[in-house]
Design an enzyme around this catalytic site. Structure first.
Site, PDB file in Angstrom:
ATOM      1  N   LYS A  53      -1.549   1.846  52.165  1.00  0.00           N
ATOM      2  CA  LYS A  53      -2.596   1.046  51.515  1.00  0.00           C
ATOM      3  C   LYS A  53      -3.369   1.913  50.515  1.00  0.00           C
ATOM      4  CE  LYS A  53      -2.927  -1.932  55.566  1.00  0.00           C
ATOM      5  NZ  LYS A  53      -3.608  -2.160  56.867  1.00  0.00           N
ATOM      6  N   GLN A  97      -8.470  -0.440  60.869  1.00  0.00           N
ATOM      7  CA  GLN A  97      -7.048  -0.494  61.223  1.00  0.00           C
ATOM      8  C   GLN A  97      -6.870  -0.705  62.733  1.00  0.00           C
ATOM      9  OE1 GLN A  97      -4.440  -0.381  58.951  1.00  0.00           O
ATOM     10  NE2 GLN A  97      -3.148  -0.850  60.704  1.00  0.00           N
ATOM     11  N   ASP A 120      -9.462  -8.021  55.064  1.00  0.00           N
ATOM     12  CA  ASP A 120      -8.396  -8.401  56.003  1.00  0.00           C
ATOM     13  C   ASP A 120      -8.520  -9.872  56.411  1.00  0.00           C
ATOM     14  OD1 ASP A 120      -6.540  -6.398  56.481  1.00  0.00           O
ATOM     15  OD2 ASP A 120      -7.807  -5.362  57.948  1.00  0.00           O
TER      16      ASP A 120
END
Ligand code: NDP
Length: 294
Positions: A53, A97, A120
């Site tokens: 990412k 994460q 997200d």
């Protein structure tokens, strides 16, 4: 004839190219979209995803930061880190994460992220907005699946879509996107899971089958009908003595056999994975655009 390949790398490149003029417009206002990732512990998969990412952000000209926290970090310390990033005007997108260690409640971490920075799309407010058809951000992996379908000429409108998997990250938000009364959606959606009775009877009537179970090569050719369109979300590492490092990445679909019956199919790797990253970048650009609005 084997089914057409739905090329996630190529489509992800298209999505990224479309972000460029938006970056130029933001730059005129002195804004560089910034993405911060918090990673807890040493999980090699998590490290790899965060690295990918970060690299993708850099290639796009986005700013990015990684906050590394130790495996034994307290929930309080993690939440303080999230608060700090929430308050930082240079940070437009924040991701925590997963997986997280057991001392940290996932709900607490997800809900702590400022919804306008929740790229997200895991915060309950953003999940709700997706469900009612007014998304602020598109959940990255599900939105990537939708883009793969649309840009490969397989509009889900009016189709029977069967999704195997009901996680909060993939199955549920994908169902929420596809069921909307909207262009590019408007599908009849079935969600299957481990409690589903006679799974093949559902998968066999799918016009579009999405496999998101985390079970290597689970979907076999006798579970699909001729002419099906298959999107394979699964990422599974299986031992393979012939592969570099002794492991190989495969999806949830028995690729070659299912491809022989399919109209089109996305591969693993090179299907949904690159799309997830492209959609995350798109959400970060959107977050930066939203930051200028009241
Ligand atoms: P989860 O483990 O959270 O969910 C898996 C789902 O599949 C559950 O709903 C489970 O049912 C269902 N399931 C598992 N086995 C079966 C079975 N035999 N029959 C029917 N249903 C079954 O996984 P995620 O949704 O997080 O991820 C799914 C896969 O997608 C993984 O391989 C993951 O690595 C990959 N992934 C890929 C991404 C990408 O960018 N390409 C992004 C995110 C995930 P139940 O709810 O009953 O337990």
């Amino acid at each position: 004839m084997p089914g057409e390949l739905i090329d996630g790398k190529k489509i992800a490149d298209e999505v990224r190219a479309e972000l460029k003029p938006r970056l130029v417009a933001l730059a005129k206002d002195g804004i560089v979209p910034g993405l911060a990732a918090i990673i807890v512990g040493e999980d090699p998969g998590s490290k790899l995803y965060v690295k990918m990412k970060g690299k993708a952000s850099e290639e796009m000209g986005l700013a990015h930061w990684t906050v590394d926290l130790p495996e034994n970090v307290s929930e309080r310390r993690l939440l303080d880190e999230v608060s700090r990033l929430n308050a930082d005007p240079k940070v437009h997108g924040i991701l925590v994460q997963q997986p997280l260690p057991p001392q940290i409640r996932l709900d607490a971490a997800v809900s702590a992220v400022e919804p306008r920075k929740d790229v997200d799309c895991f915060h309950p407010t953003n999940v709700g907005l997706v469900l009612i058809g007014r998304p602020r951000f598109a959940p990255a992996t599900p939105a990537g699946v939708v883009e793969l379908l649309l840009r490969s000429g397989n509009d889900p409108g009016g189709k029977d879509v069967v999704i195997v998997g009901r996680s909060n990250i993939v199955g549920k938000p994908l169902a929420a996107l596809l069921m909307q009364k909207a262009k590019g959606a408007n599908a009849t959606v079935t969600i299957a899971h481990s409690g589903t009775r006679d799974l093949p009877s559902h998968t066999r009537r799918a016009d579009i089958l999405v496999a998101a179970m985390g079970s290597p090569r689970f979907v076999k050719a006798d579970m699909v009908r001729n002419g099906v369109i298959v999107i394979d979300v699964g990422i599974n590492r299986i031992p393979d003595a012939t592969a570099k490092g002794g492991f190989r990445t495969v999806g949830d679909v028995d690729f070659e056999a299912v491809r022989s019956k399919a109209k089109a199919i996305s591969p693993v790797p090179g299907g949904v994975g690159p799309m997830t990253i492209a959609m995350l970048l798109a959400n970060t650009v959107r977050a930066a655009e939203l930051s200028g609005e009241s």
